[in-house]
Write a protein that holds these residues in place. Structure first.
Motif, PDB file in Angstrom:
ATOM      1  N   ILE A  86      40.835  40.480 129.066  1.00 29.84           N
ATOM      2  CA  ILE A  86      41.248  41.354 130.164  1.00 29.84           C
ATOM      3  C   ILE A  86      42.708  41.079 130.513  1.00 29.84           C
ATOM      4  CG2 ILE A  86      40.889  41.857 132.610  1.00 29.84           C
ATOM      5  CD1 ILE A  86      37.862  41.415 132.079  1.00 29.84           C
ATOM      6  N   GLY A  87      43.100  39.809 130.496  1.00 27.58           N
ATOM      7  CA  GLY A  87      44.494  39.466 130.776  1.00 27.58           C
ATOM      8  C   GLY A  87      45.463  40.068 129.765  1.00 27.58           C
ATOM      9  N   VAL A  88      45.103  40.000 128.484  1.00 26.55           N
ATOM     10  CA  VAL A  88      45.949  40.607 127.448  1.00 26.55           C
ATOM     11  C   VAL A  88      46.015  42.121 127.648  1.00 26.55           C
ATOM     12  CG1 VAL A  88      46.082  41.083 124.966  1.00 26.55           C
ATOM     13  CG2 VAL A  88      45.627  38.768 125.763  1.00 26.55           C
ATOM     14  N   ALA A  89      44.887  42.724 127.977  1.00 27.13           N
ATOM     15  CA  ALA A  89      44.861  44.174 128.199  1.00 27.13           C
ATOM     16  C   ALA A  89      45.727  44.562 129.401  1.00 27.13           C
ATOM     17  CB  ALA A  89      43.424  44.654 128.395  1.00 27.13           C
ATOM     18  N   VAL A  90      45.725  43.744 130.446  1.00 31.93           N
ATOM     19  CA  VAL A  90      46.567  44.011 131.614  1.00 31.93           C
ATOM     20  C   VAL A  90      48.041  43.949 131.208  1.00 31.93           C
ATOM     21  CG1 VAL A  90      47.333  43.072 133.840  1.00 31.93           C
ATOM     22  CG2 VAL A  90      44.906  43.294 133.343  1.00 31.93           C
ATOM     23  N   LEU A  91      48.406  42.968 130.386  1.00 33.41           N
ATOM     24  CA  LEU A  91      49.794  42.866 129.937  1.00 33.41           C
ATOM     25  C   LEU A  91      50.198  44.075 129.102  1.00 33.41           C
ATOM     26  CD1 LEU A  91      50.049  39.084 129.001  1.00 33.41           C
ATOM     27  CD2 LEU A  91      51.039  40.252 130.974  1.00 33.41           C
ATOM     28  N   VAL A  92      49.327  44.489 128.195  1.00 27.68           N
ATOM     29  CA  VAL A  92      49.616  45.674 127.377  1.00 27.68           C
ATOM     30  C   VAL A  92      49.719  46.908 128.268  1.00 27.68           C
ATOM     31  CG1 VAL A  92      48.673  47.195 125.590  1.00 27.68           C
ATOM     32  CG2 VAL A  92      48.634  44.723 125.267  1.00 27.68           C
TER      33      VAL A  92
END
Length: 146
Positions: A86-92
């Motif tokens: 979820i954190g990576v998706a938020v960054l993207v």
């Protein structure tokens, strides 16, 4: 293939967490914090749902669809992997979405009577570094360009 054991074990869970964020963002376009919260609650609920054992659920979990959607066993480490995904998706999402920054607090001063921010105002209170270079405040001005 020679992939690291942690990647092999939790790579799917990381992708699953990113997928949950993507689905929530697609189906419920709201501010990023609300999407993040709903995605995290959804991932937590699905993981906790693995603690429920009913014959029909266990039979569904043995199918490919059941394994992909619900998983088979509870693991607290999966919650960490979901959070990473979820954190990576938020960054993207942050990089792809071009939302204006939060409104900066601008205080008028003697040399800046209207409270505009810029390199000489000295009053920027909520700034972020932009990819194009320069500090950007909530009113979308760039200190580098002025």
């Amino acid at each position: 293939m020679g992939l690291p054991p942690g990647f092999v074990k939790y790579g799917g869970s990381i992708l699953w967490g990113a997928m949950v964020y993507g689905l929530v963002a697609t189906l419920w376009p709201r501010p990023r914090r609300r999407i993040l919260g709903l995605a995290a609650v959804t991932a937590l609920a699905v993981e906790l749902f693995r603690l429920v054992h009913a014959p029909a659920l266990d039979a569904f979990r043995l199918t490919l669809a059941g394994q992909l959607l619900l998983g088979r066993i509870f693991s607290a480490w999966n919650l960490v992997a979901y959070a990473a995904g979820i954190g990576v998706a938020v960054l993207v999402d942050s990089c792809l979405r071009h939302e204006p920054a939060r409104e900066a607090t601008r205080v008028p001063s003697a040399d800046n009577p209207v409270g505009r921010c810029g390199p000489d105002s000295g009053r920027i209170r909520a700034g972020v570094w932009s990819r194009r270079g320069g500090l950007r405040c909530g009113c979308r001005c760039s200190t580098r360009s002025r």
